[in-house]
Design a protein around this motif. Sequence first.
Motif, PDB file in Angstrom:
ATOM      1  N   UNK A  47      -8.049  13.833  -4.433  1.00 23.54           N
ATOM      2  CA  UNK A  47      -8.072  12.851  -3.141  1.00 23.54           C
ATOM      3  C   UNK A  47      -7.076  13.594  -2.350  1.00 23.54           C
ATOM      4  N   UNK A  48      -5.999  14.032  -2.896  1.00 19.41           N
ATOM      5  CA  UNK A  48      -4.888  14.720  -1.946  1.00 19.41           C
ATOM      6  C   UNK A  48      -5.374  15.889  -1.399  1.00 19.41           C
ATOM      7  N   UNK A 174      -1.127   4.977  -8.019  1.00 22.07           N
ATOM      8  CA  UNK A 174      -0.627   4.680  -6.339  1.00 22.07           C
ATOM      9  C   UNK A 174      -0.787   5.841  -5.600  1.00 22.07           C
ATOM     10  N   UNK A 175      -0.798   7.130  -6.062  1.00 26.23           N
ATOM     11  CA  UNK A 175      -1.301   8.166  -5.217  1.00 26.23           C
ATOM     12  C   UNK A 175      -2.810   8.080  -4.534  1.00 26.23           C
ATOM     13  N   UNK A 176      -3.597   7.621  -5.515  1.00 21.26           N
ATOM     14  CA  UNK A 176      -4.948   7.466  -5.150  1.00 21.26           C
ATOM     15  C   UNK A 176      -4.981   6.177  -4.180  1.00 21.26           C
ATOM     16  N   UNK A 187     -12.579   9.892  -3.840  1.00 18.06           N
ATOM     17  CA  UNK A 187     -13.098  10.979  -4.515  1.00 18.06           C
ATOM     18  C   UNK A 187     -12.889  11.159  -5.973  1.00 18.06           C
ATOM     19  N   UNK A 188     -13.543  11.357  -6.765  1.00 16.54           N
ATOM     20  CA  UNK A 188     -13.488  11.613  -8.379  1.00 16.54           C
ATOM     21  C   UNK A 188     -12.910  10.474  -8.854  1.00 16.54           C
ATOM     22  N   UNK A 189     -13.392   9.458  -8.417  1.00 11.85           N
ATOM     23  CA  UNK A 189     -13.160   7.983  -8.948  1.00 11.85           C
ATOM     24  C   UNK A 189     -14.399   7.258  -9.265  1.00 11.85           C
ATOM     25  N   UNK A 190     -14.713   6.934 -10.446  1.00  9.71           N
ATOM     26  CA  UNK A 190     -15.976   6.455 -10.786  1.00  9.71           C
ATOM     27  C   UNK A 190     -15.788   5.882 -12.442  1.00  9.71           C
ATOM     28  N   UNK A 191     -16.944   5.779 -13.069  1.00 12.79           N
ATOM     29  CA  UNK A 191     -16.867   5.487 -14.260  1.00 12.79           C
ATOM     30  C   UNK A 191     -15.966   6.207 -15.144  1.00 12.79           C
TER      31      UNK A 191
END
Length: 220
Positions: A47-48, A174-176, A187-191
């Motif tokens: 995400x960053x 917290x960063x996300x 991005x890159x956040x899912x199951x």
Amino acid sequence: MYQDNGKPTIAGDFILLIISIIINSLGNALTVSLNLGSALWTASAVNMSHLFKMNLGNILLLEGIAVILANALLLRQFDWHRMLGNLIFMIPFSYLVSGLAHVLTVFHIQQLSVVPAVILDIVGVMMIGCGISIYQRINLILHPNDDLMQILRFRFLHGNAVLASLTAFLTPILIILICVLIQHQIWAVNIGTVVALLFQGTFIALSDRFVFKKLKHQRL
């Protein structure tokens, strides 16, 4: 690979360290290329990388340096040997994850149907836990993120891998959240991320018991 007392030989330490880095890097690369949810530290870096328009390897490196400094604050000392080990581990690891993720996209694994893709993503998270377990037990050099978990686990949480993993994850969460608030995308956040959040500590604890069973925690 092991001495008579059950501890790894010097060569054994390095062989196991290389194996663990490869397992962990491939697991991270799988989750990144599938985009069905990465381990939380990796997800925060992805995400960053979108927010700052930077290469993922560079972001992983900068994130790791920040964690090295945070670890020093927790330990209340600048352990230069430990910090150098973090850097030696982190530099090739960061670019290995980025490179392997790019290579895996060539095989179009991101085009898999949902069920096999989810299974493969969870396997990637399990590989990350397995790799962490091996090099944390060797404890020769560590990635700073996993060193943070190790510090929390043995200095503050009585050896509890699950609780230490959950506590260490507060920072990447917290960063996300901050990245999402700024760019209104995630991005890159899912199951796979949920699996990592809930079970990565469990995967590490199980690997401690069943993967290279003779290998015990050293140099604590």
